[in-house]
Motif scaffolding. Structure first.
Motif, PDB file in Angstrom:
ATOM      1  N   LEU A 224       0.850  -1.190   0.000  1.00 20.41           N
ATOM      2  CA  LEU A 224       0.000   0.000   0.000  1.00 20.41           C
ATOM      3  C   LEU A 224       0.885   1.239   0.000  1.00 20.41           C
ATOM      4  O   LEU A 224       1.911   1.268   0.689  1.00 20.41           O
ATOM      5  N   ILE A 225       0.489   2.253  -0.733  1.00 18.66           N
ATOM      6  CA  ILE A 225       1.173   3.537  -0.681  1.00 18.66           C
ATOM      7  C   ILE A 225       0.359   4.416   0.262  1.00 18.66           C
ATOM      8  O   ILE A 225      -0.828   4.674   0.026  1.00 18.66           O
ATOM      9  N   LEU A 226       0.996   4.846   1.337  1.00 18.98           N
ATOM     10  CA  LEU A 226       0.333   5.660   2.349  1.00 18.98           C
ATOM     11  C   LEU A 226       0.269   7.117   1.899  1.00 18.98           C
ATOM     12  O   LEU A 226       0.995   7.526   0.980  1.00 18.98           O
ATOM     13  N   SER A 227      -0.559   7.914   2.553  1.00 21.64           N
ATOM     14  CA  SER A 227      -0.734   9.310   2.146  1.00 21.64           C
ATOM     15  C   SER A 227       0.533  10.147   2.330  1.00 21.64           C
ATOM     16  O   SER A 227       0.657  11.214   1.737  1.00 21.64           O
ATOM     17  N   ASN A 228       1.498   9.666   3.122  1.00 23.27           N
ATOM     18  CA  ASN A 228       2.780  10.361   3.282  1.00 23.27           C
ATOM     19  C   ASN A 228       3.817   9.841   2.276  1.00 23.27           C
ATOM     20  O   ASN A 228       5.007  10.100   2.403  1.00 23.27           O
ATOM     21  N   ASN A 229       3.352   9.070   1.292  1.00 25.51           N
ATOM     22  CA  ASN A 229       4.170   8.497   0.211  1.00 25.51           C
ATOM     23  C   ASN A 229       5.121   7.401   0.649  1.00 25.51           C
ATOM     24  O   ASN A 229       6.008   7.015  -0.116  1.00 25.51           O
ATOM     25  N   LEU A 230       4.963   6.875   1.851  1.00 21.65           N
ATOM     26  CA  LEU A 230       5.735   5.713   2.268  1.00 21.65           C
ATOM     27  C   LEU A 230       5.003   4.459   1.805  1.00 21.65           C
ATOM     28  O   LEU A 230       3.784   4.452   1.645  1.00 21.65           O
ATOM     29  N   GLU A 231       5.767   3.397   1.601  1.00 16.13           N
ATOM     30  CA  GLU A 231       5.226   2.133   1.113  1.00 16.13           C
ATOM     31  C   GLU A 231       5.104   1.149   2.275  1.00 16.13           C
ATOM     32  O   GLU A 231       6.094   0.850   2.939  1.00 16.13           O
ATOM     33  N   LEU A 232       3.896   0.672   2.509  1.00 16.17           N
ATOM     34  CA  LEU A 232       3.641  -0.344   3.528  1.00 16.17           C
ATOM     35  C   LEU A 232       3.572  -1.693   2.835  1.00 16.17           C
ATOM     36  O   LEU A 232       2.740  -1.907   1.949  1.00 16.17           O
ATOM     37  N   ARG A 233       4.478  -2.599   3.226  1.00 20.73           N
ATOM     38  CA  ARG A 233       4.510  -3.950   2.663  1.00 20.73           C
ATOM     39  C   ARG A 233       3.972  -4.914   3.709  1.00 20.73           C
ATOM     40  O   ARG A 233       4.370  -4.861   4.870  1.00 20.73           O
ATOM     41  N   ILE A 234       3.106  -5.805   3.279  1.00 18.91           N
ATOM     42  CA  ILE A 234       2.511  -6.777   4.193  1.00 18.91           C
ATOM     43  C   ILE A 234       2.924  -8.177   3.736  1.00 18.91           C
ATOM     44  O   ILE A 234       2.730  -8.543   2.577  1.00 18.91           O
ATOM     45  N   TYR A 235       3.509  -8.927   4.670  1.00 17.37           N
ATOM     46  CA  TYR A 235       4.005 -10.273   4.385  1.00 17.37           C
ATOM     47  C   TYR A 235       3.217 -11.296   5.199  1.00 17.37           C
ATOM     48  O   TYR A 235       2.865 -11.041   6.348  1.00 17.37           O
ATOM     49  N   ASN A 236       2.997 -12.465   4.609  1.00 19.62           N
ATOM     50  CA  ASN A 236       2.407 -13.592   5.324  1.00 19.62           C
ATOM     51  C   ASN A 236       3.567 -14.499   5.737  1.00 19.62           C
ATOM     52  O   ASN A 236       4.190 -15.135   4.902  1.00 19.62           O
ATOM     53  N   ARG A 237       3.838 -14.549   7.037  1.00 13.90           N
ATOM     54  CA  ARG A 237       4.956 -15.355   7.542  1.00 13.90           C
ATOM     55  C   ARG A 237       4.441 -16.548   8.342  1.00 13.90           C
ATOM     56  O   ARG A 237       5.076 -16.994   9.293  1.00 13.90           O
ATOM     57  N   SER A 238       3.294 -17.071   7.967  1.00 10.02           N
ATOM     58  CA  SER A 238       2.682 -18.195   8.674  1.00 10.02           C
ATOM     59  C   SER A 238       3.528 -19.450   8.529  1.00 10.02           C
ATOM     60  O   SER A 238       4.194 -19.654   7.511  1.00 10.02           O
ATOM     61  N   LYS A 239       3.490 -20.283   9.588  1.00  9.63           N
ATOM     62  CA  LYS A 239       4.267 -21.525   9.595  1.00  9.63           C
ATOM     63  C   LYS A 239       3.408 -22.655  10.148  1.00  9.63           C
ATOM     64  O   LYS A 239       2.690 -22.481  11.120  1.00  9.63           O
ATOM     65  N   LYS A 240       3.572 -23.808   9.527  1.00  9.69           N
ATOM     66  CA  LYS A 240       2.867 -25.003  10.004  1.00  9.69           C
ATOM     67  C   LYS A 240       3.551 -25.499  11.277  1.00  9.69           C
ATOM     68  O   LYS A 240       4.773 -25.579  11.348  1.00  9.69           O
ATOM     69  N   LEU A 241       2.744 -25.818  12.281  1.00 10.25           N
ATOM     70  CA  LEU A 241       3.280 -26.335  13.544  1.00 10.25           C
ATOM     71  C   LEU A 241       3.312 -27.861  13.513  1.00 10.25           C
ATOM     72  O   LEU A 241       4.365 -28.467  13.443  1.00 10.25           O
ATOM     73  N   ALA A 242       2.137 -28.445  13.584  1.00 15.70           N
ATOM     74  CA  ALA A 242       2.022 -29.911  13.590  1.00 15.70           C
ATOM     75  C   ALA A 242       0.608 -30.265  13.154  1.00 15.70           C
ATOM     76  O   ALA A 242      -0.347 -29.568  13.496  1.00 15.70           O
ATOM     77  N   GLY A 243       0.504 -31.340  12.398  1.00  7.98           N
ATOM     78  CA  GLY A 243      -0.824 -31.759  11.944  1.00  7.98           C
ATOM     79  C   GLY A 243      -1.463 -30.656  11.122  1.00  7.98           C
ATOM     80  O   GLY A 243      -0.903 -30.197  10.140  1.00  7.98           O
ATOM     81  N   ASP A 244      -2.650 -30.230  11.558  1.00 10.95           N
ATOM     82  CA  ASP A 244      -3.355 -29.176  10.827  1.00 10.95           C
ATOM     83  C   ASP A 244      -3.306 -27.840  11.574  1.00 10.95           C
ATOM     84  O   ASP A 244      -4.144 -26.980  11.379  1.00 10.95           O
ATOM     85  N   ARG A 245      -2.307 -27.662  12.429  1.00  9.29           N
ATOM     86  CA  ARG A 245      -2.186 -26.443  13.243  1.00  9.29           C
ATOM     87  C   ARG A 245      -1.088 -25.523  12.720  1.00  9.29           C
ATOM     88  O   ARG A 245      -0.023 -25.979  12.291  1.00  9.29           O
ATOM     89  N   TRP A 246      -1.365 -24.231  12.780  1.00  6.77           N
ATOM     90  CA  TRP A 246      -0.468 -23.215  12.233  1.00  6.77           C
ATOM     91  C   TRP A 246      -0.233 -22.078  13.221  1.00  6.77           C
ATOM     92  O   TRP A 246      -1.087 -21.783  14.055  1.00  6.77           O
ATOM     93  N   THR A 247       0.926 -21.451  13.097  1.00  3.04           N
ATOM     94  CA  THR A 247       1.141 -20.124  13.664  1.00  3.04           C
ATOM     95  C   THR A 247       0.923 -19.179  12.498  1.00  3.04           C
ATOM     96  O   THR A 247       1.613 -19.270  11.482  1.00  3.04           O
ATOM     97  N   VAL A 248      -0.058 -18.316  12.624  1.00  4.80           N
ATOM     98  CA  VAL A 248      -0.380 -17.362  11.564  1.00  4.80           C
ATOM     99  C   VAL A 248       0.253 -16.028  11.955  1.00  4.80           C
ATOM    100  O   VAL A 248      -0.004 -15.499  13.035  1.00  4.80           O
ATOM    101  N   GLU A 249       1.106 -15.503  11.069  1.00 11.95           N
ATOM    102  CA  GLU A 249       1.810 -14.261  11.366  1.00 11.95           C
ATOM    103  C   GLU A 249       1.738 -13.307  10.183  1.00 11.95           C
ATOM    104  O   GLU A 249       2.016 -13.680   9.044  1.00 11.95           O
ATOM    105  N   ALA A 250       1.373 -12.077  10.491  1.00 12.65           N
ATOM    106  CA  ALA A 250       1.421 -10.984   9.513  1.00 12.65           C
ATOM    107  C   ALA A 250       2.567 -10.074   9.933  1.00 12.65           C
ATOM    108  O   ALA A 250       2.685  -9.713  11.103  1.00 12.65           O
TER     109      ALA A 250
END
Length: 131
Positions: free
Chosen positions: A11-37
């Motif tokens: 996203l380009i913010l109104s002050n012209n800085l760029e906000l980058r959003i990353y998905n850093r989610s990781k699988k823990l075990a089985g069907d469980r995850w740590t979800v991280e933005a």
């Protein structure tokens, strides 16, 4: 962070800085995850911004050498032990909560100066303790 990872959104913010959003989610075990933005804003260390940090140019240059140019503001939000079927919805909620709570602050015209000045003060304080 794996620097090869591409942001899921930019996203380009109104002050012209760029906000980058990353998905850093990781699988823990089985069907469980740590979800991280992870949100990141590269703040260019302009001559004007450097001058406002300190009259000691050598000190400012040392800060720039240690922190890099651009200075990277980063913020992480995470939820743990999330069911795989809820992973994407949880990531979207983390992202939206962050934007709702912080967009005005991040878009403020003085954000770049304030965030770098705070990091500079903290860095300077740590230096005093370790000299």
């Amino acid at each position: 962070m794996d620097m090869r990872q591409e942001p899921v959104e930019t996203l380009i913010l109104s002050n012209n800085l760029e906000l980058r959003i990353y998905n850093r989610s990781k699988k823990l075990a089985g069907d469980r995850w740590t979800v991280e933005a992870m949100m990141e804003i590269p703040v260019p260390l302009t001559a004007e911004l450097r001058e406002r940090l300190s009259p000691d140019k050598a000190l400012v240059e040392q800060f720039v050498q240690e922190h890099g140019d651009p200075f990277l503001y980063r913020h992480h939000k995470a939820r743990h032990f999330i069911d795989e079927s809820e992973k994407e919805r949880t990531f979207q909620a983390l992202k939206e909560d962050f934007l709702r709570a912080n967009r005005n602050y991040l878009s403020h015209p003085l954000f770049a100066h304030l965030v770098v000045a705070k990091a500079f003060r903290e860095w300077e304080e740590r230096r005093r303790w370790w000299r």
